[in-house]
Design a protein around this motif. Structure first.
Motif, PDB file in Angstrom:
ATOM      1  N   LEU A 481       0.817  -1.210   0.000  1.00 34.64           N
ATOM      2  CA  LEU A 481       0.000   0.000   0.000  1.00 34.64           C
ATOM      3  C   LEU A 481       0.850   1.260   0.000  1.00 34.64           C
ATOM      4  O   LEU A 481       0.314   2.366   0.044  1.00 34.64           O
ATOM      5  N   ASP A 482       2.163   1.107  -0.018  1.00 35.14           N
ATOM      6  CA  ASP A 482       3.049   2.263  -0.011  1.00 35.14           C
ATOM      7  C   ASP A 482       4.276   1.942  -0.836  1.00 35.14           C
ATOM      8  O   ASP A 482       4.620   0.770  -1.042  1.00 35.14           O
ATOM      9  N   SER A 483       4.935   2.972  -1.321  1.00 37.69           N
ATOM     10  CA  SER A 483       6.136   2.766  -2.145  1.00 37.69           C
ATOM     11  C   SER A 483       7.296   2.228  -1.335  1.00 37.69           C
ATOM     12  O   SER A 483       8.217   1.630  -1.883  1.00 37.69           O
ATOM     13  N   GLU A 484       7.257   2.424  -0.058  1.00 37.96           N
ATOM     14  CA  GLU A 484       8.332   1.966   0.819  1.00 37.96           C
ATOM     15  C   GLU A 484       7.747   1.137   1.948  1.00 37.96           C
ATOM     16  O   GLU A 484       6.756   1.526   2.570  1.00 37.96           O
ATOM     17  N   GLU A 485       8.366  -0.025   2.192  1.00 42.28           N
ATOM     18  CA  GLU A 485       7.939  -0.886   3.283  1.00 42.28           C
ATOM     19  C   GLU A 485       8.920  -0.731   4.450  1.00 42.28           C
ATOM     20  O   GLU A 485      10.133  -0.682   4.248  1.00 42.28           O
ATOM     21  N   PRO A 486       8.409  -0.667   5.675  1.00 46.16           N
ATOM     22  CA  PRO A 486       9.316  -0.561   6.823  1.00 46.16           C
ATOM     23  C   PRO A 486      10.085  -1.859   7.023  1.00 46.16           C
ATOM     24  O   PRO A 486       9.611  -2.938   6.656  1.00 46.16           O
ATOM     25  N   PRO A 487      11.281  -1.785   7.607  1.00 49.63           N
ATOM     26  CA  PRO A 487      12.038  -3.015   7.879  1.00 49.63           C
ATOM     27  C   PRO A 487      11.367  -3.843   8.968  1.00 49.63           C
ATOM     28  O   PRO A 487      10.488  -3.358   9.696  1.00 49.63           O
ATOM     29  N   ASN A 488      11.771  -5.086   9.048  1.00 50.18           N
ATOM     30  CA  ASN A 488      11.217  -5.995  10.053  1.00 50.18           C
ATOM     31  C   ASN A 488      12.145  -6.086  11.250  1.00 50.18           C
ATOM     32  O   ASN A 488      13.353  -5.862  11.150  1.00 50.18           O
ATOM     33  N   CYS A 489      11.580  -6.426  12.379  1.00 48.03           N
ATOM     34  CA  CYS A 489      12.367  -6.831  13.540  1.00 48.03           C
ATOM     35  C   CYS A 489      11.846  -8.201  13.978  1.00 48.03           C
ATOM     36  O   CYS A 489      10.838  -8.691  13.472  1.00 48.03           O
ATOM     37  N   LEU A 528      16.534  -8.923  23.156  1.00 44.01           N
ATOM     38  CA  LEU A 528      17.986  -8.810  23.277  1.00 44.01           C
ATOM     39  C   LEU A 528      18.659  -8.911  21.916  1.00 44.01           C
ATOM     40  O   LEU A 528      19.613  -8.170  21.627  1.00 44.01           O
ATOM     41  N   ILE A 529      18.169  -9.815  21.077  1.00 44.19           N
ATOM     42  CA  ILE A 529      18.754  -9.969  19.746  1.00 44.19           C
ATOM     43  C   ILE A 529      18.422  -8.765  18.880  1.00 44.19           C
ATOM     44  O   ILE A 529      19.268  -8.301  18.089  1.00 44.19           O
ATOM     45  N   ASP A 530      17.222  -8.229  19.002  1.00 48.80           N
ATOM     46  CA  ASP A 530      16.866  -7.026  18.245  1.00 48.80           C
ATOM     47  C   ASP A 530      17.792  -5.866  18.580  1.00 48.80           C
ATOM     48  O   ASP A 530      18.110  -5.045  17.718  1.00 48.80           O
ATOM     49  N   ASN A 531      18.231  -5.795  19.834  1.00 53.69           N
ATOM     50  CA  ASN A 531      19.115  -4.706  20.233  1.00 53.69           C
ATOM     51  C   ASN A 531      20.506  -4.834  19.633  1.00 53.69           C
ATOM     52  O   ASN A 531      21.271  -3.872  19.644  1.00 53.69           O
ATOM     53  N   LEU A 532      20.868  -6.028  19.133  1.00 53.37           N
ATOM     54  CA  LEU A 532      22.165  -6.195  18.467  1.00 53.37           C
ATOM     55  C   LEU A 532      22.171  -5.579  17.084  1.00 53.37           C
ATOM     56  O   LEU A 532      23.245  -5.300  16.539  1.00 53.37           O
ATOM     57  N   GLU A 533      20.982  -5.402  16.499  1.00 52.87           N
ATOM     58  CA  GLU A 533      20.893  -4.915  15.128  1.00 52.87           C
ATOM     59  C   GLU A 533      21.265  -3.436  15.082  1.00 52.87           C
ATOM     60  O   GLU A 533      20.631  -2.592  15.704  1.00 52.87           O
ATOM     61  N   ALA A 534      22.323  -3.128  14.323  1.00 52.57           N
ATOM     62  CA  ALA A 534      22.806  -1.750  14.220  1.00 52.57           C
ATOM     63  C   ALA A 534      22.342  -1.062  12.948  1.00 52.57           C
ATOM     64  O   ALA A 534      22.466   0.141  12.805  1.00 52.57           O
ATOM     65  N   LYS A 535      21.828  -1.829  11.974  1.00 58.84           N
ATOM     66  CA  LYS A 535      21.427  -1.237  10.696  1.00 58.84           C
ATOM     67  C   LYS A 535      20.011  -0.677  10.815  1.00 58.84           C
ATOM     68  O   LYS A 535      19.098  -1.361  11.252  1.00 58.84           O
ATOM     69  N   GLY A 536      19.842   0.552  10.343  1.00 57.59           N
ATOM     70  CA  GLY A 536      18.515   1.142  10.325  1.00 57.59           C
ATOM     71  C   GLY A 536      18.055   1.573  11.702  1.00 57.59           C
ATOM     72  O   GLY A 536      18.701   1.321  12.725  1.00 57.59           O
ATOM     73  N   ASP A 537      16.929   2.239  11.711  1.00 57.88           N
ATOM     74  CA  ASP A 537      16.341   2.714  12.954  1.00 57.88           C
ATOM     75  C   ASP A 537      15.092   1.894  13.239  1.00 57.88           C
ATOM     76  O   ASP A 537      14.051   2.061  12.603  1.00 57.88           O
ATOM     77  N   GLY A 653      12.980 -19.429  16.856  1.00 61.01           N
ATOM     78  CA  GLY A 653      14.128 -20.322  16.748  1.00 61.01           C
ATOM     79  C   GLY A 653      15.263 -19.692  15.969  1.00 61.01           C
ATOM     80  O   GLY A 653      16.432 -19.747  16.383  1.00 61.01           O
ATOM     81  N   ALA A 654      14.944 -19.093  14.807  1.00 56.30           N
ATOM     82  CA  ALA A 654      15.982 -18.423  14.022  1.00 56.30           C
ATOM     83  C   ALA A 654      16.586 -17.262  14.798  1.00 56.30           C
ATOM     84  O   ALA A 654      17.802 -17.019  14.750  1.00 56.30           O
ATOM     85  N   CYS A 655      15.743 -16.542  15.532  1.00 58.32           N
ATOM     86  CA  CYS A 655      16.237 -15.417  16.329  1.00 58.32           C
ATOM     87  C   CYS A 655      17.204 -15.881  17.408  1.00 58.32           C
ATOM     88  O   CYS A 655      18.281 -15.298  17.600  1.00 58.32           O
ATOM     89  N   LEU A 656      16.847 -16.959  18.098  1.00 59.43           N
ATOM     90  CA  LEU A 656      17.643 -17.400  19.241  1.00 59.43           C
ATOM     91  C   LEU A 656      18.923 -18.109  18.846  1.00 59.43           C
ATOM     92  O   LEU A 656      19.736 -18.432  19.720  1.00 59.43           O
ATOM     93  N   THR A 657      19.139 -18.359  17.549  1.00 58.78           N
ATOM     94  CA  THR A 657      20.449 -18.879  17.151  1.00 58.78           C
ATOM     95  C   THR A 657      21.539 -17.837  17.352  1.00 58.78           C
ATOM     96  O   THR A 657      22.730 -18.165  17.267  1.00 58.78           O
ATOM     97  N   THR A 712      21.901 -11.492  12.542  1.00 56.61           N
ATOM     98  CA  THR A 712      21.111 -11.003  13.666  1.00 56.61           C
ATOM     99  C   THR A 712      19.827 -10.345  13.216  1.00 56.61           C
ATOM    100  O   THR A 712      18.954 -10.089  14.034  1.00 56.61           O
ATOM    101  N   CYS A 713      19.681 -10.051  11.928  1.00 59.91           N
ATOM    102  CA  CYS A 713      18.515  -9.341  11.416  1.00 59.91           C
ATOM    103  C   CYS A 713      17.571 -10.320  10.738  1.00 59.91           C
ATOM    104  O   CYS A 713      18.002 -11.191   9.957  1.00 59.91           O
TER     105      CYS A 713
END
Length: 752
Positions: A481-489, A528-537, A653-657, A712-713
Motif C-alpha cells: 500500500l506504499d512505495s516503501e515498506e518498513p524493515p522488520n524486527c 535482546l537480539i533485536d538490540n544487536l541490530e545496528a542497521k537502520g532505525d 528459533g531463528a532469532c535465538l540462534t 542477527t537481522c
C-alpha cells in the motif's frame, strides 16, 4: 503580650530555643542509621558473593551520601551547645570517627564515577572535612570539647590523611581505566580467536575473569592506597573503642562535668547508632587491609615474607605528568612575562602534587610493610595449619580411594592466568588472584538452568528444519500500500502472529494461555537480539511490538480490536482473518491520506507512527495467510492455528540462534564500570538457554556459521530464502521426506 522571642519586659526569651534539640538528635541518629544500612548492605553483599574486597554498591560517595554524612556529623561541628556528660563527649568523638569510617568504606566507589562527578564529590568531601577539622579545633580551644584531646587529635590527623589518599587516588582512575580498557580489548580479541561454539562455557569463563580483574572497584580496592585507608579506618575504630573502654571501665582517668546537654537523651541514641555504624562500616576496610596483607605475605619455604619494593609505578603519576606537559591557553594574558609566571607556577604546583603523590604511595607501602611485620607470624601459623589439614585430608582420601578413581577424575580446569588483567607492579598478584578468585560461572549457569524457559522450549520443539517460517510469514505476492515498506524486527511478526492465533475461533483457551506464556518467555530473548541490530532505525518498530504485546497479553486486544470477542462470533477462519486485515487496512489508508502533507512525505517508513507500523504488519501477515489458504484446505481453524504456531516457533528459533553472539557482545559493548555485572547477566542467560541452543543446533541451516556470518537481522534470514528460485512450500507439520531433503543438502546455501 510580648513580641515573639521576647518576654513581657522586652528582654530576649531563650527558654524555648533548646526545646527542639532532642528532635535534632533524633534527626542525626536517623541520618547515621541510613548510612549504617548502606554499609551493612555492602558488607552482606560482599560476604554472600565471596567478594572480600567489598565493592560499594549501596554506600558510594555521591550527593545523597554526602548530605546524609553532613547531617550525621552535626554534633561534632556544633560550636556553642554545651555537652558536659560522658555520652555527650563520646558522641562528639563518635561523629568524627564515623566520618573516617564512611570515607574509608566508600573509597572504591570513586572508580565507578565519571571524571567530572568524581572531581565534584572530592571537592564536596574536602569542604566537609575542612569544616569538621576547623570546628573541632575551635571546640578544643573554647572548652566545648574538654576531654579525649589525644583521641580527637589522632582522628583529625587520620581524617586529613584519608582525604589526601582519596584525592590523589582519584587522579589514577582515568589512567587505569584507559589502560585496562585497552588491555581488555586485546584479550577479548584473543578469546574470540581461541573460542568456538562447542566451548562457549570456556569463553564465558575467560570473559568473566577479564571483567572481574579489570573491574574499577576491584582495581581500586586492591591498590596500596586503599589498603592503607583500611589500616587508618581500623585505627580510628580502635581509637573510639579505647575512649569508650577508658570512660566506662577506668572512670578515674576521665573526669566529666555535671549538667545536662540541650540534646538530652538523644545523644545516647546518636552514640549507640554511630558506634554500631563504625563497627559495621569497619568490616569492609579491615577486610581489604587483611586480604591485601595476606596477598603480600603468603607462605614461603624460608618462612619469610616477600616485602614490596618502594617503587612508585608510572600510572600513579601519569595523569599529573600529562597535565604538567600540557600547555595552558592564556589568550587573554598578553604580557609574555605574566604568561611565563603562570606556566612556571603551574609546573611548580604540579611538581609538588607529583611529590605528594609519590609520598602517599610510599607511605602506603610502608604501612603495608609495617602491617606485614605485625601479622606475619599469625598468617604463617594459619597457613601452616591449612597445609597440615590439606595433607591430612589428602592422605585420608588416598587410603580410601583406588587407582581407578583417579583415572575417573574430571579434566583439569581451564588455565585463565593469561586473562587476568593487572597493572604494573601487580605481577605477583596474578597467581594469587587466580587462587583466591573462585570462578562463579558454573554456579550462575546452574542457577540459570534452574530457571530455564520451559514453555518456550516446548514451543521451539515444534519448529521446522531450517526455520522455514521466517521466509513464509510475509509473502511478496501481497500488494504493498506504499512505495516503501518498513524493515522488520524479530519481535513484531511474533506478536502479530500471536494476535492472529488468539483471534481464531474454536481454539481451546488452554492452548491460547500456553501460547501466550511461551511467546512471553521468547520475547524476553528476542528483544535482546533485536538490540544487536545496528542497521537502520528500529526504535519505532520495537515500540510498536511492545504496545501490541501489552494489549494481547493483558487484555486480549490488538490495538482496539477485541480478539477474544472476535473468536467467539462463530465466524469462519477466513472471515476472522479478513476482519483483522480490514481493521489494519483502514488504519493504513487513513495514514496514507495524511501523507499528502509535505512533512509526512519526507518521513521514512521506519519513522511511521507506532500504530501504523503495527497495522502494516497485521495487514501483510493476514493477507499472506489468506493467499496461502486459497491453495490449501485450511477451512479448519485448528489447522491454521498449528501453522501459525509453527511460524512463531520458527521465527523465535531463528532469532535465538544468535544468543551466543549476544553473550559475546554483551561482554564487550558495556562500559568498564558495568562490565562485570553484564558478564554475570550474560552467564545467567547462557544457563537459561543452553537447552535451547542444543535444541536449535540440529534445526538451523547446516551451511550457516554464525560466527563467520552472523545473521542477527530477520530481513537477512528472509533474503536467504528469497534467493531460492523455487518458493518454499507453505508450512505444515514437517514430514520425514522434508527432513530427509533438508539433510541431503537441498537447503544448503552459501552466503558471500
Amino acid at each position: 503580650m510580648g513580641k515573639i522571642g521576647c518576654n513581657n519586659d522586652g528582654n530576649l526569651d531563650n527558654t524555648k530555643f533548646s526545646q527542639p534539640m532532642p528532635w535534632i538528635g533524633i534527626y542525626v541518629a536517623a541520618a547515621s542509621l541510613a548510612c549504617l544500612i548502606g554499609m551493612a548492605a555492602d558488607a552482606i553483599h560482599g560476604i554472600r558473593n565471596r567478594k572480600f574486597w567489598f565493592p560499594c554498591k549501596f554506600s558510594s560517595l555521591n550527593a545523597t551520601s554526602l548530605t546524609l554524612l553532613a547531617v550525621a556529623i552535626k554534633l561534632s561541628v556544633d560550636l556553642n551547645t554545651s555537652m558536659p556528660g560522658r555520652h555527650d563527649q563520646l558522641a562528639k568523638l563518635s561523629s568524627t570517627v564515623f566520618m573516617c569510617t564512611v570515607m574509608g568504606n566508600s573509597m572504591p566507589s570513586l572508580a565507578t564515577m565519571e571524571n567530572k562527578d568524581m572531581f565534584m564529590n572530592i571537592i564536596a568531601l574536602g569542604i566537609l572535612v575542612i569544616t569538621v577539622i576547623v570546628n573541632i579545633c575551635i571546640q578544643l580551644s573554647t572548652g566545648v570539647i574538654y576531654i579525649f584531646w589525644e583521641e580527637h587529635a589522632s582522628i583529625l590527623f587520620i581524617m586529613l590523611v584519608l582525604l589526601l589518599i582519596l584525592s590523589f587516588s582519584a587522579l589514577t582512575v582515568p589512567t587505569t581505566k584507559q589502560y585496562l580498557e585497552h588491555k581488555y580489548n586485546k584479550k577479548y580479541e584473543l578469546a574470540l580467536k581461541e573460542g568456538s561454539n562447542d566451548n562457549l562455557r570456556g569463553d564465558i569463563m575467560k570473559y568473566w575473569m577479564m571483567a572481574h580483574t579489570c573491574s574499577p572497584q576491584f582495581v581500586m580496592a586492591r591498590s596500596v592506597t586503599c589498603t592503607a585507608s583500611g589500616a587508618f579506618c581500623l585505627l580510628s575504630a580502635a581509637t573510639l573503642a579505647e575512649a569508650m573502654l577508658r570512660s566506662y571501665f577506668m572512670p578515674w582517668s576521665c573526669k566529666f562535668c555535671r549538667g545536662e546537654s540541650d540534646y538530652k537523651w538523644s545523644t545516647t541514641l546518636v552514640l549507640v547508632t554511630q558506634t554500631v555504624a563504625v563497627g559495621v562500616g569497619t568490616i569492609a576496610p579491615a577486610c581489604r587491609w587483611f586480604v591485601a596483607i595476606n596477598y603480600s605475605c603468603p607462605k614461603r619455604r624460608n618462612q619469610s615474607c616477600r616485602y614490596r619494593k618502594f617503587k612508585v609505578e608510572r600510572y600513579w603519576v601519569q595523569s599529573l605528568v600529562e597535565m604538567k606537559e600540557c600547555p595552558l591557553i592564556l589568550g587573554r594574558i598578553r604580557s609574555r612575562h605574566y604568561r611565563k609566571l603562570v606556566h612556571d607556577g603551574k609546573k611548580r604546583f604540579l611538581n609538588l602534587c607529583i611529590r605528594v603523590q609519590m609520598g602517599i604511595v610510599k607511605m602506603s607501602k610502608l604501612i603495608c610493610l609495617i602491617s606485614i611485620f605485625s601479622v606475619s607470624q599469625i598468617l604463617l601459623c594459619c597457613n601452616y595449619c591449612k597445609e597440615l589439614k590439606k595433607r591430612f585430608e589428602f592422605n585420608k582420601s588416598v587410603s580410601n580411594t583406588d587407582q581407578s578413581a583417579f583415572e575417573s577424575q574430571p579434566f583439569p580446569k581451564l588455565d585463565l592466568s593469561r586473562f587476568v588483567l593487572h597493572l604494573e607492579g601487580e605481577d605477583e598478584l596474578v597467581g594469587l588472584m587466580m587462587k583466591c578468585s573462585c570462578d562463579p560461572t558454573d554456579h550462575w549457569i546452574r542457577e540459570g538452568d534452574k530457571r530455564r524457559p520451559k514453555y518456550l522450549i516446548e514451543l521451539l520443539e515444534m519448529s521446522t528444519q531450517g526455520f522455514k517460517g521466517v521466509g513464509e510469514f510475509d509473502s511478496n505476492q501481497v500488494p504493498s500500500l506504499d512505495s516503501e515498506e518498513p524493515p522488520n524486527c524479530w519481535v513484531l511478526p511474533v506478536v502479530t502472529l500471536t494476535s492472529i492465533a488468539v483471534a481464531l475461533p474454536n481454539i481451546s483457551p488452554g492452548l491460547i494461555k500456553s501460547l501466550i506464556c511461551s511467546v512471553n518467555e521468547g520475547l524476553m530473548y528476542a528483544r535482546l537480539i533485536d538490540n544487536l541490530e545496528a542497521k537502520g532505525d528500529l526504535t519505532n518498530i520495537r515500540s510498536a511490538a511492545d504496545v501490541v504485546w501489552l494489549g494481547v497479553e493483558l487484555y486480549h486486544k490488538w490495538l482496539d480490536v477485541d480478539l477474544r470477542k472476535l473468536s467467539l462470533q462463530e465466524k469462519t477462519m477466513k472471515e476472522t482473518l479478513q476482519k483483522l486485515a480490514d481493521a489494519a487496512k483502514s488504519r493504513l489508508v487513513e495514514f496514507h491520506k495524511e501523507q499528502n502533507n509535505p512533512q509526512c512525505l519526507m518521513r521514512r517508513a521506519s519513522k511511521w507512527p507506532i500504530k501504523v507500523l503495527a497495522a502494516n504488519s497485521m495487514y501483510r501477515i493476514t493477507q499472506t495467510l489468506l493467499l496461502k489458504s486459497e491453495s490449501r484446505d485450511y477451512q479448519m481453524s485448528e489447522k491454521l492455528y498449528e501453522t501459525v504456531v509453527v511460524m512463531i516457533s520458527d521465527i523465535l528459533g531463528a532469532c535465538l540462534t544468535n544468543i551466543h553472539r549476544h553473550v559475546s557482545m554483551k561482554c564487550l559493548s558495556s562500559a568498564i564500570e558495568e562490565r562485570e555485572e553484564c558478564v554475570r547477566n550474560a552467564v545467567s542467560i547462557l544457563g537459561k538457554t543452553e537447552k535451547i541452543m542444543e535444541l536449535l543446533e540440529n534445526k538451523a541451516l547446516p551451511s550457516l556459521d554464525h560466527r563467520q556470518c552472523p545473521m542477527t537481522c530477520i530481513d537477512e534470514w528472509r533474503s536467504l530464502y528469497m534467493q531460492k528460485k523455487k518458493p518454499l512450500p507453505f508450512i505444515s507439520s514437517p514430514s520425514e521426506s522434508e527432513i530427509d531433503s533438508s539433510k541431503s543438502g537441498e537447503l544448503f546455501l552459501t552466503i558471500d
